[in-house]
Scaffold this active site. Structure first.
Site, short mmCIF file in Angstrom:
data_model
loop_
_atom_site.label_atom_id
_atom_site.label_comp_id
_atom_site.label_asym_id
_atom_site.label_seq_id
_atom_site.Cartn_x
_atom_site.Cartn_y
_atom_site.Cartn_z
N ALA A 168 0.82 -1.21 0.00
CA ALA A 168 0.00 0.00 0.00
C ALA A 168 0.86 1.26 0.00
CB ALA A 168 -0.93 -0.02 1.21
N CYS A 169 2.01 1.22 0.66
CA CYS A 169 2.86 2.41 0.74
C CYS A 169 3.53 2.74 -0.59
CB CYS A 169 3.92 2.23 1.84
SG CYS A 169 4.83 0.69 1.78
#
Length: 416
Positions: free
Chosen positions: A356-357
């Site tokens: 997600a990052c």
């Protein structure tokens, strides 16, 4: 966030999990009844202190630890940073009292090329500031795992820390932490009398999905992240007998909370919620693990049935490697089927192309998949579909249909 329902399908549980209703209830109750400072002697403070102590026991139970070994943190990033900070401080403290810069060698740390950024970037920062040397061990393209022999070969006389994740967040591959820990500790006990090497694993992705026991793993530190197992966005660090058997140096200084290892007034509601989430993991793990494995098998079968095997590449099918029961990393093959484009056209599906990052990087292939030997053309099309406690077969049917529709639309548009 929007929780899974019949209109939308959430398959990004490796990024974060919805907070369980029972956890929400505990948090709310703590906000209402335990609003006092846990260090205060009056009733609201005593209640807060009791909740913090209970949560410490619940988190410890989840991983087979002693409550005294649990240090609450703001999250996994802080916990990982605390381990690296401690390793460097401990090296200099144990080097015959020599000040930093007076020793011929800097502390040496071993990690892998597929770690979370909170490990990789911390290690990079230490190197850039000349505070440590770091070896990044490659993972095998055959297994997706780091090889124990390669870890041992990287050990130097000044090695102070080995930090390797328990399960990879993109591939779901489980690393051989227990064997690494045993072999490294044996090396320190051998005739060469190597200085003790600290063993750390970031267990963020493994907790709530597979059995995790710190004694089976033989680690000195283990990172715990609440929002990966239906809890709040705080975390904890397991430290084996902190300050005695295992060093722990604070990064912050203040009022003495958490035995001065992590000072700051305790976030009682979130800590109570973390404890409840850990308790639910402890009681539900066998059921959850079996159910997720069944659903993942069903997902992969449905993808094959819909697209055909020749149209798919499963990026985490490494022969002989254990994987998380909930993680499917797959590429739909085609020049116009990059993962971010397929997801952008899958309006009812919430999923990701990788960590997600890194979601803002869009067309850049996942560095983790590249380091696992996946060709860039295939890695660009990767989809990480991670299942969880609220996933149903109906959700999977919707997701597969959405992916198929989106892929057909994209390929049709490219022809015209």
């Amino acid at each position: 966030m929007e929780t899974p329902n019949e209109e939308t399908v959430y398959l990004d549980y490796n990024a974060t999990t919805p907070v369980e209703k029972e956890v929400q209830d505990v948090i709310l109750q703590a906000l209402q009844e335990a609003w006092g400072n846990p260090s205060s002697a009056y009733s609201a403070g005593r209640k807060a202190n009791e909740l913090v102590s209970e949560a410490r026991q619940q988190v410890a139970q989840m991983i087979g630890a002693s409550p005294a070994d649990i240090i609450f943190t703001s999250g996994g990033t802080e916990a990982n940073g605390l381990v690296f900070h401690t390793a460097v401080k401990h090296f200099w403290a144990a080097t015959n009292g020599l000040a930093e810069g007076q020793c011929q060698r800097r502390p040496h740390i071993i990690t892998t090329t597929v770690e979370h950024d909170s490990v990789c970037l911390t290690a990079k920062h230490l190197v850039e500031e000349d505070k440590a040397d770091v070896t990044y061990v490659e993972v095998s393209s055959q297994t997706g795992q780091v090889d124990v022999v390669d870890v041992l070969a990287a050990v130097r006389p000044n090695t102070i820390l080995v930090s390797i994740m328990l399960a990879n967040n993109e591939t779901g591959v489980i690393m051989p932490i227990a064997e690494i820990g045993q072999r490294v500790h044996d090396l320190c006990k051998g005739p060469t009398k190597h200085r003790p090497i600290l063993i750390h694993t970031d267990a963020a992705q493994a907790l709530g999905k597979v059995h995790v026991d710190v004694n089976d793993l033989g680690v000195d530190y283990l990172t715990i992240v609440g929002h990966k197992f239906y809890g709040p966005r705080i975390g904890a660090l397991f430290v084996r007998d902190p300050g005695s058997s295992t060093p722990l140096f604070p990064m912050l200084f203040g009022g003495g909370q958490e035995r001065c290892f992590r000072p700051g007034t305790e976030n009682t509601p979130m800590i109570a919620g973390l404890g409840k989430a850990a308790q639910l993991v402890f009681t539900r793990l066998d059921e959850d693990e079996t159910r997720m494995q069944d659903l993942k098998d069903y997902l992969e079968d449905q993808l094959k049935n819909k697209f055909g095997k020749e149209k798919l590449h499963f990026n985490n099918h490494f022969e002989g490697s254990k994987r998380l029961p909930n993680t499917c990393n797959v590429s739909i093959l085609g020049d116009d089927l990059q993962g971010y484009r397929v997801l952008a056209h899958s309006h009812r599906l919430f999923a990701s192309t990788g960590a997600a990052c890194h979601s803002s990087q869009k067309n850049r292939p996942s560095p983790v998949l590249l380091k696992c030997g996946i060709p860039a053309k295939i890695a660009r099309n990767a989809l990480r579909l991670s299942l969880g406690r609220f996933t149903t077969r109906k959700h999977i049917d919707i997701a597969v249909a959405e992916l198929y529709r989106a892929s057909c639309e994209l390929e049709s548009a490219s022809i015209h």
